[in-house]
Design a protein around this motif. Structure first.
Motif, PDB file in Angstrom:
ATOM      1  N   ARG A  35       0.836  -1.207   0.000  1.00 50.09           N
ATOM      2  CA  ARG A  35       0.000   0.000   0.000  1.00 50.09           C
ATOM      3  C   ARG A  35       0.871   1.258   0.000  1.00 50.09           C
ATOM      4  N   ARG A  36       1.944   1.254   0.784  1.00 46.31           N
ATOM      5  CA  ARG A  36       2.830   2.410   0.811  1.00 46.31           C
ATOM      6  C   ARG A  36       3.523   2.595  -0.532  1.00 46.31           C
ATOM      7  N   ARG A  37       3.960   1.479  -1.134  1.00 39.39           N
ATOM      8  CA  ARG A  37       4.609   1.554  -2.439  1.00 39.39           C
ATOM      9  C   ARG A  37       3.632   2.080  -3.492  1.00 39.39           C
ATOM     10  N   LEU A  38       2.395   1.600  -3.458  1.00 37.82           N
ATOM     11  CA  LEU A  38       1.373   2.056  -4.389  1.00 37.82           C
ATOM     12  C   LEU A  38       1.068   3.545  -4.173  1.00 37.82           C
ATOM     13  N   ALA A  39       0.986   3.969  -2.920  1.00 38.14           N
ATOM     14  CA  ALA A  39       0.749   5.381  -2.609  1.00 38.14           C
ATOM     15  C   ALA A  39       1.906   6.241  -3.109  1.00 38.14           C
ATOM     16  N   ALA A  40       3.138   5.767  -2.920  1.00 35.95           N
ATOM     17  CA  ALA A  40       4.300   6.506  -3.405  1.00 35.95           C
ATOM     18  C   ALA A  40       4.279   6.600  -4.930  1.00 35.95           C
ATOM     19  N   LEU A  41       3.912   5.506  -5.585  1.00 35.34           N
ATOM     20  CA  LEU A  41       3.824   5.502  -7.045  1.00 35.34           C
ATOM     21  C   LEU A  41       2.768   6.501  -7.523  1.00 35.34           C
ATOM     22  N   PHE A  42       1.615   6.516  -6.863  1.00 35.24           N
ATOM     23  CA  PHE A  42       0.575   7.477  -7.221  1.00 35.24           C
ATOM     24  C   PHE A  42       1.031   8.912  -6.964  1.00 35.24           C
ATOM     25  N   ALA A  43       1.763   9.120  -5.884  1.00 33.87           N
ATOM     26  CA  ALA A  43       2.266  10.462  -5.582  1.00 33.87           C
ATOM     27  C   ALA A  43       3.248  10.921  -6.659  1.00 33.87           C
ATOM     28  N   VAL A  44       4.144  10.039  -7.073  1.00 32.26           N
ATOM     29  CA  VAL A  44       5.099  10.382  -8.133  1.00 32.26           C
ATOM     30  C   VAL A  44       4.360  10.646  -9.435  1.00 32.26           C
ATOM     31  N   ALA A  45       3.395   9.799  -9.760  1.00 27.86           N
ATOM     32  CA  ALA A  45       2.621   9.989 -10.992  1.00 27.86           C
ATOM     33  C   ALA A  45       1.852  11.309 -10.952  1.00 27.86           C
ATOM     34  N   ALA A  46       1.274  11.638  -9.807  1.00 30.59           N
ATOM     35  CA  ALA A  46       0.545  12.904  -9.681  1.00 30.59           C
ATOM     36  C   ALA A  46       1.495  14.088  -9.822  1.00 30.59           C
ATOM     37  N   PHE A  47       2.681  13.984  -9.215  1.00 24.39           N
ATOM     38  CA  PHE A  47       3.671  15.058  -9.335  1.00 24.39           C
ATOM     39  C   PHE A  47       4.078  15.258 -10.792  1.00 24.39           C
ATOM     40  N   VAL A  48       4.350  14.161 -11.492  1.00 20.56           N
ATOM     41  CA  VAL A  48       4.742  14.245 -12.902  1.00 20.56           C
ATOM     42  C   VAL A  48       3.604  14.847 -13.727  1.00 20.56           C
ATOM     43  N   ALA A  49       2.373  14.424 -13.451  1.00 21.69           N
ATOM     44  CA  ALA A  49       1.228  14.953 -14.189  1.00 21.69           C
ATOM     45  C   ALA A  49       1.064  16.450 -13.943  1.00 21.69           C
ATOM     46  N   ILE A  50       1.269  16.886 -12.703  1.00 19.20           N
ATOM     47  CA  ILE A  50       1.143  18.314 -12.391  1.00 19.20           C
ATOM     48  C   ILE A  50       2.239  19.109 -13.085  1.00 19.20           C
ATOM     49  N   VAL A  51       3.467  18.606 -13.040  1.00 16.16           N
ATOM     50  CA  VAL A  51       4.576  19.303 -13.696  1.00 16.16           C
ATOM     51  C   VAL A  51       4.328  19.403 -15.194  1.00 16.16           C
ATOM     52  N   MET A  52       3.900  18.314 -15.796  1.00 13.61           N
ATOM     53  CA  MET A  52       3.632  18.333 -17.242  1.00 13.61           C
ATOM     54  C   MET A  52       2.460  19.255 -17.560  1.00 13.61           C
ATOM     55  N   GLY A  53       1.451  19.263 -16.719  1.00 10.48           N
ATOM     56  CA  GLY A  53       0.317  20.156 -16.936  1.00 10.48           C
ATOM     57  C   GLY A  53       0.723  21.613 -16.893  1.00 10.48           C
ATOM     58  N   VAL A  54       1.581  21.961 -15.935  1.00  5.05           N
ATOM     59  CA  VAL A  54       2.067  23.336 -15.838  1.00  5.05           C
ATOM     60  C   VAL A  54       2.887  23.690 -17.071  1.00  5.05           C
ATOM     61  N   ILE A  56       2.650  22.379 -20.075  1.00  8.64           N
ATOM     62  CA  ILE A  56       1.736  22.499 -21.221  1.00  8.64           C
ATOM     63  C   ILE A  56       1.013  23.837 -21.161  1.00  8.64           C
ATOM     64  N   PHE A  57       0.561  24.235 -19.974  1.00  6.75           N
ATOM     65  CA  PHE A  57      -0.120  25.514 -19.826  1.00  6.75           C
ATOM     66  C   PHE A  57       0.801  26.672 -20.219  1.00  6.75           C
ATOM     67  N   ASN A  58       2.049  26.644 -19.737  1.00  7.61           N
ATOM     68  CA  ASN A  58       3.002  27.705 -20.072  1.00  7.61           C
ATOM     69  C   ASN A  58       3.299  27.730 -21.571  1.00  7.61           C
ATOM     70  N   GLU A  59       3.466  26.580 -22.163  1.00  6.58           N
ATOM     71  CA  GLU A  59       3.733  26.523 -23.603  1.00  6.58           C
ATOM     72  C   GLU A  59       2.533  27.027 -24.405  1.00  6.58           C
ATOM     73  N   GLN A  60       1.340  26.711 -23.955  1.00  8.23           N
ATOM     74  CA  GLN A  60       0.131  27.178 -24.632  1.00  8.23           C
ATOM     75  C   GLN A  60       0.048  28.707 -24.554  1.00  8.23           C
ATOM     76  N   ARG A  61       0.358  29.259 -23.387  1.00  2.96           N
ATOM     77  CA  ARG A  61       0.345  30.708 -23.212  1.00  2.96           C
ATOM     78  C   ARG A  61       1.413  31.358 -24.094  1.00  2.96           C
ATOM     79  N   HIS A  62       2.592  30.759 -24.126  1.00  4.19           N
ATOM     80  CA  HIS A  62       3.680  31.275 -24.962  1.00  4.19           C
ATOM     81  C   HIS A  62       3.299  31.214 -26.435  1.00  4.19           C
ATOM     82  N   LEU A  63       2.646  30.126 -26.834  1.00  3.95           N
ATOM     83  CA  LEU A  63       2.210  29.981 -28.222  1.00  3.95           C
ATOM     84  C   LEU A  63       1.188  31.045 -28.588  1.00  3.95           C
ATOM     85  N   SER A  64       0.270  31.340 -27.682  1.00  2.00           N
ATOM     86  CA  SER A  64      -0.720  32.377 -27.984  1.00  2.00           C
ATOM     87  C   SER A  64      -0.056  33.750 -28.099  1.00  2.00           C
ATOM     88  N   GLU A  65       0.954  34.025 -27.253  1.00  2.00           N
ATOM     89  CA  GLU A  65       1.693  35.279 -27.362  1.00  2.00           C
ATOM     90  C   GLU A  65       2.409  35.360 -28.702  1.00  2.00           C
TER      91      GLU A  65
END
Length: 143
Positions: A35-54, A56-65
């Protein structure tokens, strides 16, 4: 349950019971570890998803500029192209001697022999009249 009933339950101290208790403890520890390993894996996946989302958002804003800059540049380029065409037309007209003489006569009040020029004192609209005279000469020459 009351206290009398809990005192009636006792664990057996047999080797089989101890072995089963150790197995249960081991399985319980493994379950907690999974359970701890699975929670850690989900935490890492969530962190990666958040970083990639940010990102993508910055690149989209830059593209619109960049698209806005591109639109402005295209508009400026069209204005400059129109001005270049106009200036090229002016150059062609200035190579024509008839146009130059008409322009000199209208702007600088040159006259032919035995011709009188009357200048009216209205200096505020003189610059506008010069522009209008230039346009009139261009239109006459173009025809």
């Amino acid at each position: 349950m009351n206290e009398n009933e809990t005192q009636k339950i006792a664990s057996l101290d047999t080797p089989y019971a101890k072995e089963q208790y150790r197995k249960f403890q081991k399985q319980h520890r493994q379950l907690i570890f999974k359970r701890r390993r699975l929670a850690a894996l989900f935490a890492v996946a969530a962190f990666v998803a958040i970083v990639m989302g940010v990102q993508i958002f910055n690149e989209q804003r830059h593209l619109s500029e960049l698209n806005e800059i591109k639109t402005k540049t295209i508009a400026e380029s069209a204005e400059v192209d129109d001005r270049v065409v106009s200036l090229n037309q002016d150059v062609k007209l200035l190579k024509d001697e008839d146009y130059v003489t008409k322009l000199a006569r209208s702007r600088f009040y040159y006259s032919k022999e035995d011709e009188l020029i009357f200048v009216l004192p209205d200096s505020a609209t003189a610059s506008n009249k010069d522009k209008q005279a230039d346009e009139a000469v261009k239109s006459e020459t173009a025809e």
